[in-house]
Write a protein that holds these residues in place. Structure first.
Motif, PDB file in Angstrom:
ATOM      1  N   TYR A   5      -6.008  48.242 -56.535  1.00  0.00           N
ATOM      2  CA  TYR A   5      -5.784  49.080 -57.809  1.00  0.00           C
ATOM      3  C   TYR A   5      -4.336  49.311 -57.786  1.00  0.00           C
ATOM      4  CZ  TYR A   5      -6.088  52.711 -61.399  1.00  0.00           C
ATOM      5  OH  TYR A   5      -5.917  53.647 -62.315  1.00  0.00           O
ATOM      6  N   ILE A   6      -3.554  48.540 -58.589  1.00  0.00           N
ATOM      7  CA  ILE A   6      -2.227  48.634 -58.865  1.00  0.00           C
ATOM      8  C   ILE A   6      -1.564  49.980 -58.756  1.00  0.00           C
ATOM      9  CG2 ILE A   6      -0.231  47.842 -59.871  1.00  0.00           C
ATOM     10  CD1 ILE A   6      -1.784  45.335 -60.750  1.00  0.00           C
ATOM     11  N   PRO A   7      -1.750  51.003 -59.161  1.00  0.00           N
ATOM     12  CA  PRO A   7      -1.189  52.238 -59.240  1.00  0.00           C
ATOM     13  C   PRO A   7      -1.328  52.886 -57.855  1.00  0.00           C
ATOM     14  CG  PRO A   7      -2.603  52.187 -61.313  1.00  0.00           C
ATOM     15  CD  PRO A   7      -2.674  50.926 -60.465  1.00  0.00           C
ATOM     16  N   TYR A   8      -2.479  52.978 -57.155  1.00  0.00           N
ATOM     17  CA  TYR A   8      -2.486  53.257 -55.895  1.00  0.00           C
ATOM     18  C   TYR A   8      -1.375  52.420 -55.062  1.00  0.00           C
ATOM     19  CZ  TYR A   8      -4.025  55.256 -51.476  1.00  0.00           C
ATOM     20  OH  TYR A   8      -4.096  55.572 -50.200  1.00  0.00           O
ATOM     21  N   LEU A   9      -1.770  51.102 -55.231  1.00  0.00           N
ATOM     22  CA  LEU A   9      -0.773  50.001 -54.294  1.00  0.00           C
ATOM     23  C   LEU A   9       0.556  50.284 -54.315  1.00  0.00           C
ATOM     24  CD1 LEU A   9      -0.404  47.372 -52.647  1.00  0.00           C
ATOM     25  CD2 LEU A   9      -0.676  46.433 -54.732  1.00  0.00           C
ATOM     26  N   ASN A  10       0.914  50.715 -55.478  1.00  0.00           N
ATOM     27  CA  ASN A  10       2.626  51.042 -55.741  1.00  0.00           C
ATOM     28  C   ASN A  10       2.755  52.595 -54.997  1.00  0.00           C
ATOM     29  OD1 ASN A  10       3.020  49.233 -57.546  1.00  0.00           O
ATOM     30  ND2 ASN A  10       2.611  50.469 -59.379  1.00  0.00           N
ATOM     31  N   ARG A  11       1.702  53.323 -54.718  1.00  0.00           N
ATOM     32  CA  ARG A  11       2.031  54.492 -54.151  1.00  0.00           C
ATOM     33  C   ARG A  11       2.187  54.345 -52.484  1.00  0.00           C
ATOM     34  NH1 ARG A  11      -2.007  59.412 -55.382  1.00  0.00           N
ATOM     35  NH2 ARG A  11      -2.457  59.481 -53.123  1.00  0.00           N
ATOM     36  N   VAL A  12       1.426  53.344 -52.167  1.00  0.00           N
ATOM     37  CA  VAL A  12       1.379  53.121 -50.555  1.00  0.00           C
ATOM     38  C   VAL A  12       2.407  52.062 -50.308  1.00  0.00           C
ATOM     39  CG1 VAL A  12      -0.873  54.342 -50.192  1.00  0.00           C
ATOM     40  CG2 VAL A  12      -0.698  51.771 -50.743  1.00  0.00           C
ATOM     41  N   ALA A  13       2.937  51.321 -51.277  1.00  0.00           N
ATOM     42  CA  ALA A  13       3.968  50.017 -50.976  1.00  0.00           C
ATOM     43  C   ALA A  13       4.750  50.178 -49.900  1.00  0.00           C
ATOM     44  CB  ALA A  13       4.469  49.536 -52.242  1.00  0.00           C
ATOM     45  N   SER A  14       5.125  51.552 -49.567  1.00  0.00           N
ATOM     46  CA  SER A  14       6.241  51.851 -48.605  1.00  0.00           C
ATOM     47  C   SER A  14       5.649  51.655 -47.136  1.00  0.00           C
ATOM     48  CB  SER A  14       7.022  52.814 -48.842  1.00  0.00           C
ATOM     49  OG  SER A  14       5.998  54.002 -49.005  1.00  0.00           O
ATOM     50  N   ASN A  15       4.370  51.590 -47.022  1.00  0.00           N
ATOM     51  CA  ASN A  15       3.913  51.819 -45.982  1.00  0.00           C
ATOM     52  C   ASN A  15       4.161  50.342 -45.084  1.00  0.00           C
ATOM     53  OD1 ASN A  15       2.015  51.494 -43.541  1.00  0.00           O
ATOM     54  ND2 ASN A  15       0.263  52.640 -44.603  1.00  0.00           N
ATOM     55  N   PRO A  16       4.893  50.174 -43.855  1.00  0.00           N
ATOM     56  CA  PRO A  16       5.016  49.048 -43.501  1.00  0.00           C
ATOM     57  C   PRO A  16       3.919  47.993 -43.264  1.00  0.00           C
ATOM     58  CG  PRO A  16       5.645  50.785 -41.825  1.00  0.00           C
ATOM     59  CD  PRO A  16       5.334  51.560 -43.226  1.00  0.00           C
ATOM     60  N   TRP A  17       2.662  48.635 -42.680  1.00  0.00           N
ATOM     61  CA  TRP A  17       1.590  47.996 -42.325  1.00  0.00           C
ATOM     62  C   TRP A  17       0.964  47.453 -43.720  1.00  0.00           C
ATOM     63  CZ3 TRP A  17      -1.953  50.250 -37.788  1.00  0.00           C
ATOM     64  CH2 TRP A  17      -0.821  50.468 -36.873  1.00  0.00           C
ATOM     65  N   VAL A  18       0.955  48.021 -44.637  1.00  0.00           N
ATOM     66  CA  VAL A  18       0.395  47.507 -45.994  1.00  0.00           C
ATOM     67  C   VAL A  18       1.318  46.259 -46.566  1.00  0.00           C
ATOM     68  CG1 VAL A  18       0.014  47.935 -48.470  1.00  0.00           C
ATOM     69  CG2 VAL A  18      -0.291  49.478 -46.792  1.00  0.00           C
ATOM     70  N   GLN A  19       2.523  46.516 -46.234  1.00  0.00           N
ATOM     71  CA  GLN A  19       3.666  45.481 -46.575  1.00  0.00           C
ATOM     72  C   GLN A  19       3.257  44.052 -45.547  1.00  0.00           C
ATOM     73  OE1 GLN A  19       7.341  47.210 -45.812  1.00  0.00           O
ATOM     74  NE2 GLN A  19       7.547  48.298 -47.842  1.00  0.00           N
ATOM     75  N   THR A  20       3.105  44.427 -44.479  1.00  0.00           N
ATOM     76  CA  THR A  20       2.620  43.348 -43.588  1.00  0.00           C
ATOM     77  C   THR A  20       1.355  42.475 -44.111  1.00  0.00           C
ATOM     78  OG1 THR A  20       3.484  44.520 -41.571  1.00  0.00           O
ATOM     79  CG2 THR A  20       1.938  42.725 -41.325  1.00  0.00           C
ATOM     80  N   SER A  21       0.404  43.587 -44.558  1.00  0.00           N
ATOM     81  CA  SER A  21      -0.682  42.787 -45.029  1.00  0.00           C
ATOM     82  C   SER A  21      -0.485  42.134 -46.154  1.00  0.00           C
ATOM     83  CB  SER A  21      -1.851  43.834 -45.265  1.00  0.00           C
ATOM     84  OG  SER A  21      -2.756  43.992 -44.006  1.00  0.00           O
ATOM     85  N   PHE A  22       0.238  42.603 -47.015  1.00  0.00           N
ATOM     86  CA  PHE A  22       0.553  41.854 -48.281  1.00  0.00           C
ATOM     87  C   PHE A  22       1.358  40.759 -48.313  1.00  0.00           C
ATOM     88  CE2 PHE A  22       2.554  41.385 -52.294  1.00  0.00           C
ATOM     89  CZ  PHE A  22       1.517  41.681 -53.245  1.00  0.00           C
ATOM     90  N   ALA A  23       2.188  40.672 -47.246  1.00  0.00           N
ATOM     91  CA  ALA A  23       2.927  39.583 -46.919  1.00  0.00           C
ATOM     92  C   ALA A  23       2.188  38.538 -46.233  1.00  0.00           C
ATOM     93  CB  ALA A  23       3.990  39.685 -45.817  1.00  0.00           C
ATOM     94  N   SER A  24       1.151  38.871 -45.416  1.00  0.00           N
ATOM     95  CA  SER A  24       0.094  38.070 -44.800  1.00  0.00           C
ATOM     96  C   SER A  24      -0.604  37.151 -45.655  1.00  0.00           C
ATOM     97  CB  SER A  24      -0.763  38.384 -43.899  1.00  0.00           C
ATOM     98  OG  SER A  24       0.085  39.265 -42.785  1.00  0.00           O
ATOM     99  N   LEU A  25      -1.033  37.871 -46.859  1.00  0.00           N
ATOM    100  CA  LEU A  25      -1.754  37.117 -48.017  1.00  0.00           C
ATOM    101  C   LEU A  25      -1.408  35.776 -48.519  1.00  0.00           C
ATOM    102  CD1 LEU A  25      -2.406  40.292 -50.259  1.00  0.00           C
ATOM    103  CD2 LEU A  25      -4.155  39.187 -48.811  1.00  0.00           C
ATOM    104  N   ARG A  26      -0.323  35.580 -48.227  1.00  0.00           N
ATOM    105  CA  ARG A  26       0.406  34.101 -48.863  1.00  0.00           C
ATOM    106  C   ARG A  26      -0.276  32.977 -48.061  1.00  0.00           C
ATOM    107  NH1 ARG A  26       6.305  34.127 -47.570  1.00  0.00           N
ATOM    108  NH2 ARG A  26       5.316  33.156 -45.907  1.00  0.00           N
ATOM    109  N   ASP A  27      -0.223  33.180 -46.759  1.00  0.00           N
ATOM    110  CA  ASP A  27      -0.942  32.186 -45.877  1.00  0.00           C
ATOM    111  C   ASP A  27      -2.347  32.189 -45.960  1.00  0.00           C
ATOM    112  OD1 ASP A  27       1.703  31.243 -45.543  1.00  0.00           O
ATOM    113  OD2 ASP A  27       1.973  32.502 -43.791  1.00  0.00           O
ATOM    114  N   ALA A  28      -3.056  33.334 -46.107  1.00  0.00           N
ATOM    115  CA  ALA A  28      -4.574  33.395 -45.710  1.00  0.00           C
ATOM    116  C   ALA A  28      -5.127  32.690 -47.012  1.00  0.00           C
ATOM    117  CB  ALA A  28      -4.769  34.920 -45.930  1.00  0.00           C
ATOM    118  N   GLN A  29      -6.576  32.560 -46.855  1.00  0.00           N
ATOM    119  CA  GLN A  29      -7.202  32.015 -47.820  1.00  0.00           C
ATOM    120  C   GLN A  29      -8.505  32.857 -48.040  1.00  0.00           C
ATOM    121  OE1 GLN A  29      -8.387  28.062 -46.249  1.00  0.00           O
ATOM    122  NE2 GLN A  29      -9.087  29.114 -44.039  1.00  0.00           N
ATOM    123  N   LEU A  30      -8.829  32.844 -49.187  1.00  0.00           N
ATOM    124  CA  LEU A  30      -9.806  33.724 -49.850  1.00  0.00           C
ATOM    125  C   LEU A  30     -11.238  33.145 -49.325  1.00  0.00           C
ATOM    126  CD1 LEU A  30     -10.270  36.121 -51.706  1.00  0.00           C
ATOM    127  CD2 LEU A  30     -10.732  34.608 -53.670  1.00  0.00           C
TER     128      LEU A  30
END
Lengths: 398, 529
Positions: free
Chosen positions: A333-358
């Motif tokens: 949910y984007i509004p909540y994602l914006n709230r926690v976007a500064s969390n480095p672990w969320v950032q790591t996960s978000f960056a990992s999405l690029r190489d991962a496959q659904l």
């Protein structure tokens, strides 16, 4: 005498049968407000959802029952059609296709404005045969957790990993171990060399086209076999043991999911989280799992269920409550994602999405996981890696 | 004394019989009406034969046998026939209902029309009004109170664009849903709206309808039956595809095109499930292994518990007085503990590397069964537990049996120079085997389907590498079938076919083995009859 007794007995028997049948025909009166029943698969926190449900009950006066029944996945298809299932089921997205096929899930008609509030990847993972089912909660992907006392700078590629393995072995520690027999942890290594589960265009998966016989895929199996031959990995490694070793600082690194994050923070030493390392400049490709709240098609209160999810669960407060008990990973949910976007672990996960496959959501994925679980068992055998994957592919397609 | 002969139809017995027959027919009618044809037939056969057995002289010979026969028919034969029947269909989680009931289910499907009217529940003290809005049009209902059950449905009139009142609390909205949620709403234009969620009313239309006039195909064939549906949303005709068990759209020539419509329905497929079993190596190979292990398990645990029970019974009889009694008490203890507690305890005790028993074994003999990964170890452990659970029963019966054996036999055998081992082999075993034979048969049958032992202990693990659907090395037939029927796939038809096939094979082998055992001159019946 016996004749009379027999006749009387038979009469009693008939009366009993008539009574049983007539009571079963009794009409059920329409009930006052029924409780909203929510089932969670066992990765989710009953406490968190109960806390959200309490807020809902306060303002609506509708009681809510939150349960995490054992064997929930097996029970749901059996219970739901008889009206004994839950109104809402919270689970990961890969079972969606089979349940949608069985007519168990209510489709969701997203309005364009509400759809825009979710991360597109998450909402598209819930799409099956041009219908959306359920509401996404969080996006989960594997990351590398490392003990900062043992590993100063985390490895970004496998050369560095081998370096750490040497250093740590010398000091009497283990470097990185994962449960090899679990497809979720081991398949990223096959995927790194070019294997994949089902071919897809956009978010539609093709059940007939597998990627196990892709040119490089067998090298992923070879890679795992080499690690086993070096005694780096063991087929016996189980998640509980790995977590124990890590928490006792015997193991320096492990592959983790967001649902382990809170545990890692309570360990008493500093733990870092980083993306999976690459092998030969190719990234390890984790599966992406999306947690979602589904509405039961057979529920009599689909509107209440939808109202609860839209206004209490997938809101900033609702997701914050969920996140507090069991980490969501990247919130969908984007509004909540914006709230926690500064969390480095969320950032790591978000960056990992690029190489991962659904993870595909078609019904055949169950078969794929079944077959892959047998592939890992054959790692110590003397069959060739190509043959193992080839046979696996045939079994899935047959 | 003069007796007046009563009219034949006014006797007590005639009255009872009349009531019975009426009750029978009524119940039969109810069962037929609720489409339970099989149960109706079973009921008819059972009750008619009961009347014959207990009411007519010629049937009285069977009056003791009848209850047993009736029970066998109801609880053994009927399920067996059902299983065989299911194995000839495609009954599974995606094909659960009959064709007619699927049609009924599809006819109840609806789709939501294009226009969605946003609604608001306006509140003014105790008085409520419903306001609907669609683009620039607004509609307003009459005022209503939500105290008692609604006396009239809501009427809408255009207007209310300038009416601004606070919106109702959620609790009141829930109350509104309960009272008015199911009632249709009529617009002034005449179209009928249904409440679809907490914000909207919309037109809800039936997705399918039955044909009213029939459908002419391009080849001149007229289709006009109760299973051809018209899709109101996509304007296609749908017919059931009896090959696949799904509804599908048809083209002008009646050929099936388009995607399968869920859910599917049950169709009769004949031997297709059996063909699948024999055609796929990943099915028949595991099945044969499972059957072999089932048989091996039953035989070995039978022989094991028989020999152990007999031996222990004989040994405890050597010790007279309270000591013998104490030994027997201790040895019977495994029987006193509920078996599932025993099984789970063994599971914990034998857990490799952490279980106490496993650690002990490692210290004593430097070997502990790795039953999590090794099939042979897992089988060995299961056999051990099965014998552990089975021997006290045999021992108890053997005790009773041994006490009644005449001592002279043993004395004369001892005089002829037979040692204790040979006496045990030549006297005790043959003399106790025959009286125990029915018990052993029951134990054998029990072990053939000792589902709970395997399920509780290790669920049939470890998994066979080449089986699909998944099969375990230690699964008995029943566990294997259970995992196919109730795992993720829930293919009941395939599970039934495997059951039928497996039971036939097992039955034949077990029968043959029993016949062979009966003919053995040393142990069998003929020698001592």
């Amino acid at each position: 005498m016996t004749l009379k007794g027999g006749v009387l007995g038979l009469l009693a028997y008939v009366c009993g049968l008539v009574l049983i049948i007539s009571t079963s025909f009794a009409v059920n009166a329409k009930n006052p407000p029924q409780p909203l029943v929510i089932w969670l698969s066992n990765e989710f926190s009953v406490e968190a959802v109960s806390a959200i449900a309490k807020r809902f009950t306060q303002s609506s006066a509708i009681p809510v029952r939150v349960e995490s029944p054992p064997f929930a996945h097996a029970k749901f298809p059996l219970f739901a059609p008889n009206g004994n299932g839950p109104d809402i089921f919270i689970d990961y997205h890969h079972r969606l296709g089979r349940w949608a096929n069985q007519g168990l899930l209510a489709s969701v008609d997203y309005l364009p404005t509400s759809m825009a509030q979710y991360v597109p990847l998450a909402v598209n993972s819930l799409k099956y045969q041009d219908q959306y089912y359920g509401y996404p909660l969080g996006i989960e992907v594997l990351s590398l957790a490392y003990n900062k006392n043992l590993v100063a700078n985390p490895p970004t590629n496998w050369y560095q990993m081998q370096y750490w393995q040497k250093i740590l072995m010398r000091q009497g520690f283990q470097s990185l171990v994962w449960p090899v027999e679990q497809t979720f942890y081991s398949f990223p290594f096959v995927a790194a060399f070019g294997g994949y589960s089902f071919a897809h265009s956009g978010f539609a998966f093709d059940a007939k086209r597998l990627g196990l016989s892709e040119p490089g895929a067998s090298r992923g199996i070879d890679f795992l076999r080499a690690l086993i031959a070096q005694n780096w990995l063991s087929l016996k490694a189980n998640p509980a043991q790995i977590m124990k070793d890590f928490s006792q600082q015997q193991l320096a690194m492990m592959l983790v999911l967001p649902r382990h994050w809170h545990d890692l923070k309570k360990l008493g030493f500093s733990v870092g989280l980083t993306s999976l390392p690459s092998i030969e400049n190719k990234p390890l490709r984790s599966f992406i799992n999306v947690s979602a709240a589904y509405i039961n098609q057979h529920s009599q209160q689909q509107d209440i269920a939808a109202f609860f999810i839209e206004n209490y669960l997938t809101t900033e407060t609702g997701l914050a409550t969920l996140d507090k008990h069991v980490a969501l990973g990247v919130p969908a949910y984007i509004p909540y994602l914006n709230r926690v976007a500064s969390n480095p672990w969320v950032q790591t996960s978000f960056a990992s999405l690029r190489d991962a496959q659904l993870t595909p959501n078609i019904p055949e994925i169950g078969r794929f996981f079944d077959v892959m679980s047998m592939v890992w068992r054959q790692l110590p055998s003397d069959k060739s890696s190509t043959l193992i994957l080839q046979q696996a592919q045939q079994r899935v397609v047959q | 004394m003069k007796r007046i002969a009563p009219l034949p139809y006014l006797t007590w017995r005639f009255g009872v019989n009349l009531i019975l027959v009426i009750a029978l027919l009524v119940l039969f009618g109810v069962l037929v009406w609720s489409q339970e044809y099989v149960f109706a037939l079973v009921w008819l056969v059972l009750s008619v034969s009961a009347i014959w057995v207990y009411g007519v002289k010629s049937g009285q010979a069977y009056r003791m046998l009848f209850p047993a026969l009736a029970l066998i028919a109801c609880f053994a034969l009927l399920p067996l026939l059902f299983t065989v029947f299911i194995s000839t269909t495609n009954y599974s989680s995606s094909h659960l209902r009959s064709l007619n009931s699927t049609v009924e289910q599809l006819l109840q499907r609806t789709f939501i029309g294009e226009h969605r009217y946003q609604y608001q529940l306006l509140v003014d003290g105790d008085i409520f009004r419903l306001k609907l809005r669609y683009e620039d049009r607004t509609y307003l209902s009459q005022s209503f109170a939500m105290k008692a059950a609604p006396s009239e449905s809501l009427r809408l009139a255009a207007g209310g664009a300038n009416l601004f009142l606070p919106e109702a609390e959620l609790e009141q909205q829930v109350l509104f849903r309960q009272m008015y949620g199911d009632l249709p709403l009529q617009l002034p234009s005449g179209s009928v709206l249904t409440r679809i969620d907490f914000k909207h009313y919309a037109q809800v239309l039936p997705k399918y309808r039955l044909l009213d006039q029939g459908l002419m195909l391009s080849n001149g064939q007229l289709v006009n039956d109760a299973v051809t549906l018209f899709d109101n949303q996509t304007a296609h005709y749908l017919r059931p595809n009896l090959q696949t068990g799904f509804f599908q759209a048809i083209d002008g020539e009646g050929k099936f095109i388009g995607p399968q419509v869920n859910p599917g329905f049950v169709v009769w497929q004949g031997g297709e499930q059996y063909q699948t079993i024999f055609a796929q190596q990943s099915l028949w190979l595991p099945l044969l292994r499972v059957l072999f292990w089932t048989l091996l398990f039953a035989v070995v645990s039978l022989l094991g518990s028989f020999m152990l029970g007999l031996l222990l019974a004989q040994l405890t009889l050597l010790q007279r007085g309270w000591k013998g009694f104490a030994y027997r008490l201790v040895l019977l203890l495994p029987w006193a503990i509920p078996s599932f507690i025993t099984i789970l305890s063994f599971k914990v005790l034998l857990m490799p590397e952490s279980g106490e028993l496993a650690i002990l074994l490692n210290h004593l003999v430097h070997f502990a069964p790795d039953w999590l990964n090794q099939p042979s170890s897992a089988r060995l452990v299961l056999l051990g537990i099965s014998i552990w659970l089975g021997y006290p029963y045999v021992m108890l019966l053997a005790l009773a049996c041994l006490r009644r054996l005449p001592n002279d036999y043993y004395e004369s055998a001892a005089l002829s120079g037979y040692g204790p081992v040979r006496r045990f082999y030549y006297l005790t075993i043959p003399l106790t085997f025959k009286p125990l034979k029915p018990v052993l048969l029951a134990l054998f049958a029990f072990n053939l389907h000792n589902f709970s032992l395997v399920y509780l202990f290790n669920q049939g693990m470890p998994v066979m590498a080449d089986a699909l659907p998944l099969a375990g090395h230690t699964q008995l037939l029943l566990n294997y079938v259970y995992s196919i029927g109730f795992s993720e796939q829930q293919n009941f038809a395939l599970a039934s076919a495997i059951t039928t096939f497996g039971l036939c094979l097992l039955g034949a082998i077990a029968y043959g083995a029993w016949r062979w055992l009966g003919k053995d001159p040393a142990w069998g019946s003929q020698a001592y009859e």
